[in-house]
Design an enzyme around this catalytic site. Structure first.
Site, mmCIF file in Angstrom:
data_model
loop_
_atom_site.group_PDB
_atom_site.id
_atom_site.type_symbol
_atom_site.label_atom_id
_atom_site.label_comp_id
_atom_site.label_asym_id
_atom_site.label_seq_id
_atom_site.Cartn_x
_atom_site.Cartn_y
_atom_site.Cartn_z
ATOM 1 N N LYS A 150 -7.444 0.166 -8.567
ATOM 2 C CA LYS A 150 -7.317 1.275 -7.601
ATOM 3 C C LYS A 150 -6.684 2.481 -8.277
ATOM 4 O O LYS A 150 -5.986 2.351 -9.295
ATOM 5 C CB LYS A 150 -6.471 0.857 -6.380
ATOM 6 C CG LYS A 150 -5.012 0.437 -6.665
ATOM 7 C CD LYS A 150 -3.992 1.552 -6.765
ATOM 8 C CE LYS A 150 -2.574 1.032 -7.002
ATOM 9 N NZ LYS A 150 -1.666 2.052 -7.563
ATOM 10 N N ASP B 185 1.302 -3.386 -2.843
ATOM 11 C CA ASP B 185 -0.079 -2.917 -3.017
ATOM 12 C C ASP B 185 -1.118 -3.978 -2.671
ATOM 13 O O ASP B 185 -2.316 -3.687 -2.665
ATOM 14 C CB ASP B 185 -0.326 -2.532 -4.493
ATOM 15 C CG ASP B 185 0.376 -1.251 -4.888
ATOM 16 O OD1 ASP B 185 0.809 -0.505 -3.995
ATOM 17 O OD2 ASP B 185 0.467 -0.993 -6.107
#
Ligand code: C5P
Length: 256
Positions: free
Chosen positions: A8, A131
């Protein structure tokens, strides 16, 4: 079973303040990209984790093992050989370890016949790291809290560019620790995209002045150069890579 674990980037990253629990309140637009680790799951007589990256710890400190142990607290899973093909740079702010953990939870739930509802998987994900829940989204999400709360969204148009990884990594807790209150953003309750920025750069550059120099060098080659997560990697848009000492380049597109 073979599953992809994407990396990401954070298109914008606001740090809003320090919390009582030691974490920082953030607001960030997370976007998955087409840079992948691959995870191979196969039946085994005992649990075994192997990896293509000899520098990775494969013990209880590895988030894949932590995910396996936490999942088993809710539901039994037979012994497994898990093999990790590591392509996402580590200590880069690209979420590789978190993505590996989320992918492991998805695989275990599939192997066990889908016993856990998504709410339970997200609860386990948040225990593994701030995350990790994002990787249960559709690939683009506005994340708040310490990063674990997400609202799915999508970009108006796909993005592509280059990930540039310096030949050194940064530790997430140390980058947060190097932040000062004057570095924090004022919260804007809106998607700030297409603004690209990262409040964590201030901490990262204080910790590593070399990283700031690298950003300045890259700004000669690209219009946009912004650190992702707690670094040390940058995503670079609108430009082309030049050979620069101590940097590795990975082309990327937003994914899926
Ligand atoms: O959640 P995760 O385990 O990835 O966080 C690693 C460390 O990064 C935390 O222990 C904390 O020091 C720091 N952190 C923070 N605020 C966040 C996320 C992480 O201070 N929102």
């Amino acid at each position: 079973m073979i599953l992809l674990a994407p990396a990401k980037i954070n298109l914008f990253f606001q740090v809003l303040g320090k919390r009582e629990d030691g974490y920082h309140e953030i607001a960030s637009l997370y976007q998955a990209i087409d840079l992948f680790d691959r995870l191979f799951f196969s039946p085994s007589s005992q649990d075994l984790l192997t990896s293509t990256d000899p520098t990775l710890p494969l013990d209880e400190s590895n988030l894949i093992i932590k995910a396996l142990h936490l999942f088993r607290k809710s539901h039994p899973v037979p012994p497994l050989h898990i093999h990790l093909e590591k392509n996402i740079p580590i200590e880069a702010g690209l979420g590789g370890g978190s993505s590996n953990a989320a992918t492991t939870l998805k695989a275990l739930n599939q192997i066990a016949g889908f016993p856990l509802p998504s709410e339970k998987l997200l609860e386990i994900a948040a225990l593994l790291g701030s995350d990790v829940p994002f990787f249960f989204s559709n690939g683009c999400a506005y994340c708040t809290g310490r990063g674990e709360k997400f609202t799915q969204t999508s970009l108006p148009t796909p993005l592509s560019g280059w990930i540039v990884k310096p030949d050194f990594g940064l530790s997430t807790p140390l980058v947060y620790k190097a932040l000062k209150p004057e570095d924090y953003s004022i919260k804007k309750n809106e998607i700030l995209f297409p603004l690209f920025f990262n409040d964590l750069e201030k901490g990262a550059f204080r910790l590593s002045p070399k990283l700031k120099e690298m950003k300045q060098e890259l700004e000669q080659d690209f219009k946009t150069v912004v650190m992702t997560g707690s670094g040390s990697a940058f995503f670079c848009l609108q430009g082309s890579p030049k050979k620069r000492i101590g940097m590795s380049y990975f082309p990327f597109k937003t994914w899926p």
